[in-house]
Design a protein around this motif. Structure first.
Motif, PDB file in Angstrom:
ATOM      1  N   THR C  44       0.927  -1.334  -0.017  1.00 33.19           N
ATOM      2  CA  THR C  44       0.274  -0.361   0.077  1.00 33.19           C
ATOM      3  C   THR C  44       1.038   0.827  -0.099  1.00 33.19           C
ATOM      4  O   THR C  44       0.327   2.063  -0.524  1.00 33.19           O
ATOM      5  N   SER C  47       1.706   1.703  -2.660  1.00 30.39           N
ATOM      6  CA  SER C  47       0.461   2.470  -4.356  1.00 30.39           C
ATOM      7  C   SER C  47       0.602   4.144  -4.046  1.00 30.39           C
ATOM      8  O   SER C  47       0.500   4.829  -4.695  1.00 30.39           O
ATOM      9  N   GLN C  50       5.927   5.098  -5.368  1.00 26.52           N
ATOM     10  CA  GLN C  50       6.825   4.457  -6.141  1.00 26.52           C
ATOM     11  C   GLN C  50       7.213   4.695  -5.526  1.00 26.52           C
ATOM     12  O   GLN C  50       8.291   3.552  -5.801  1.00 26.52           O
TER      13      GLN C  50
END
Lengths: 227, 227, 227, 227
Positions: C44, C47, C50
């Motif tokens: 996560t 996400s 990066q």
DNA sequence: GATGAATGAGATTTCATTCAT
DNA sequence: AATGAATGAAATCTCATTCAT
């Protein structure tokens, strides 16, 4: 340096190496430490032994020699006694030699293990390049069977002279005595204690010897198979 | 990944490692190659096995397990037969198992060699740090005696039921059978060929078995010593 | 997840990251730890950001924003006061902001350091691929000069309105004030203590401000050079 | 290898490392590449520098030394000139040294950044283990203040001999000059171009120097604060 | 989006072995 | 032959990043 001096120094180095291998095992032993223990530099060490494996094999070599000498002495000391007795003494001395010299017996077994041959000659695929090049690896191959041969010869003599009555082929018996001893040694070496599972290991030795005696005296029916 | 999946993957990795060790030997085997053979990366390999030594010990572990299972199967398959027969089958299967699985028998012997203990517990001075940390080294210690125990139990049962007539203590006999087998294995492993000194090794096995039978049947006078 | 929710979560992650970077520094901070601190998983975290560098740049971004806001507030709060005073307040607040926010000031300086440009545009040879791809790296470039511009604008206004009397070009002066502040910050940040060489660092700040005032009031002869 | 030879080789390695760091930056530089650039193996590289960070710190160390030497040379070359002039030359040379040696100035700033200390001694929480172990990290701490001390000493002398007329405490002034230079350097390093916002950076330098001169000559009213 | 496992790149270490002087 | 330095091969580790489910 003349040849003798070199021999002596080489021998002294092996002494030092033995001490180190004995103390920490082959894998943990550092060439640096062995050199230090021998009071020489690593480069000198390498001028005598071209690799760690070769150095270790020199110990195997020494072990085979000592064993050969030990067997030879027994034969000589007892040339007037019946071969049966000589054979039993050899077998016992083999077991004693190994149980009293952990490093030698391991070196012996390690050598035989590495020296595994295949149908198509030596199986070199598992050998380190260092072993293949090792001069002691070559030298030891010339004498590796000496102790075995001495034993086999005495067995055969015993059969001829009549003190050994078994019907088994002398080579087969010798091989059997050899493996029995090796197994005994393996157990001794995997244990550091004088007993295992509450069994006194000396009893195991006694059993082996008693059995050998019975076989040699032909007291055991070994069937068709082995003869 | 659940525990089972992990077990399976670990097992698959050991399969790959076996192939590599089998092909080139422990020393020559590279972790990179084993990883490649297992279709994973070196890092993943290390996440399963913390060292090359631990990986090798997992093979010893597997060997002990297979041997235990093999012995157990024999016992189960022959629960209606006399223990004498069961014991002989176990001894034979031990020799067969090892002669048919070079890697397993070597891994087995190597483990017992490294695991040498002294009076004051394990003698760790010769162990590599990697071995001391190895989880398989710990796990194998828990099961190392299982095959031996199965054999010993059958011998004792045989003595109770009367199919085994010898006067020798069951543990002592088991130990003897064990060493005889180990010696045989050692010879088999030091040889790649089916014969040595012109002796067919199958004859050696037959001799061992015949001898075992005679002992178990009490046909041999083993004197006071061993009892 | 709607855009706002995402904004909030992203912000919460940056909060957590700040805490970790603050505690152990960029190099020692593990993405694992940051994820844990944010109460999310690594995936996560990725996400949202990066790369680790991008995450760090989000802090630089936040720092530039905060600084811009701080400068803007000063301008707004003091719209009726002479620009001279506003400029001095901005300079002081810059120094205070940084000395009170070690992480922000470092993130600011680190950004400017990595953002080094060459004659032929950005010098990307020393940038990590991660930085080049970083979306915060792109976003921050759009606002990086805001604080500077606010200051420069106030200086120019002051010259127009007459509260600032110096003959120096407003951009040059602003640049000078900027570097003086950066140097001050660098020293503050390389020290953890309120004094260095027995000098109270607040005295250094006072000296910087007094100097700024004198320059702005045109009390200093700066020769032909800078004008 | 005697100490001198080792020094020379170490120095040659640093040369190679400088080239690599210069070309691709610290993060992108690979130890393998540096070794290759130095014409040695990675292992040898590690025998000289125990970590990548230590290697980088050796460059910081070299930078401090070069700066110290540069300052010392100026003092020596101008022992007959008024200290005012010497001080200005030192400040100018500091700015020039750094703007002409990107890597050195970065290494310098990086060192000071990592070396942050807290009230309770060094703040090691943000240091990498590699840095804490670094021998250059230890060595550089011994000399880190040398350039500063030289400057401070000349300022004090100037006040004594009368060429420097300011009322400001010499340490405070030196610290100020130092921060002004650091800020200038930071800007120079964050830019690769000779201009920024259309301002020629040489003008910034001139302004700094002119300002320094005015302060040293006591032409600026710095109020009660700093004295 | 969440989870645990895996990847890839590079740093670091260990040692047997070799080189240069 | 002696010395200290260097080499080469492989083990091991660290971590940001990505994959598979």
């Amino acid at each position: 340096m003349n040849s003798q001096k070199r021999q002596e120094k080489e021998s002294a180095i092996i002494d030092a190496a033995e001490a180190v291998f004995q103390a920490v095992g082959f894998k943990n032993a550092k060439m640096d430490d062995i050199a230090k223990a021998a009071g020489i530099t690593k480069v000198t060490l390498y001028s005598y032994f071209q690799s760690k494996e070769n150095l270790y094999l020199s110990i195997s070599y020494r072990a085979v020699n000592l064993l050969t000498k030990s067997f030879g002495d027994i034969v000589e000391r007892n040339h007037h006694k019946p071969r049966l007795e000589v054979v039993l003494q050899i077998v016992e001395s083999f077991m004693d030699f190994c149980s009293q010299n952990f490093l030698y017996s391991e070196a012996l077994l390690d050598y035989f293990e590495m020296n595994r041959s295949s149908d198509s000659g030596k199986d070199e695929s598992k050998l380190t390049e260092a072993v293949i090049q090792s001069n002691y690896y070559k030298r030891i191959q010339e004498i590796q069977n000496e102790p075995f041969k001495i034993l086999a010869k005495e067995v055969a003599k015993g059969q001829n002279e009549g003190s050994i009555l078994m019907k088994v082929d002398s080579m087969l018996y010798t091989l059997h005595a050899w493996t029995a001893s090796l197994g005994y040694i393996k157990i001794i070496n995997s244990t550091g204690t004088p007993t295992i599972f509450n069994i006194d290991l000396s009893k195991l030795k006694q059993m082996n010897l008693k059995l050998a005696e019975q076989i040699l005296l032909g007291k055991i029916e070994l069937g068709e198979g082995p003869i």
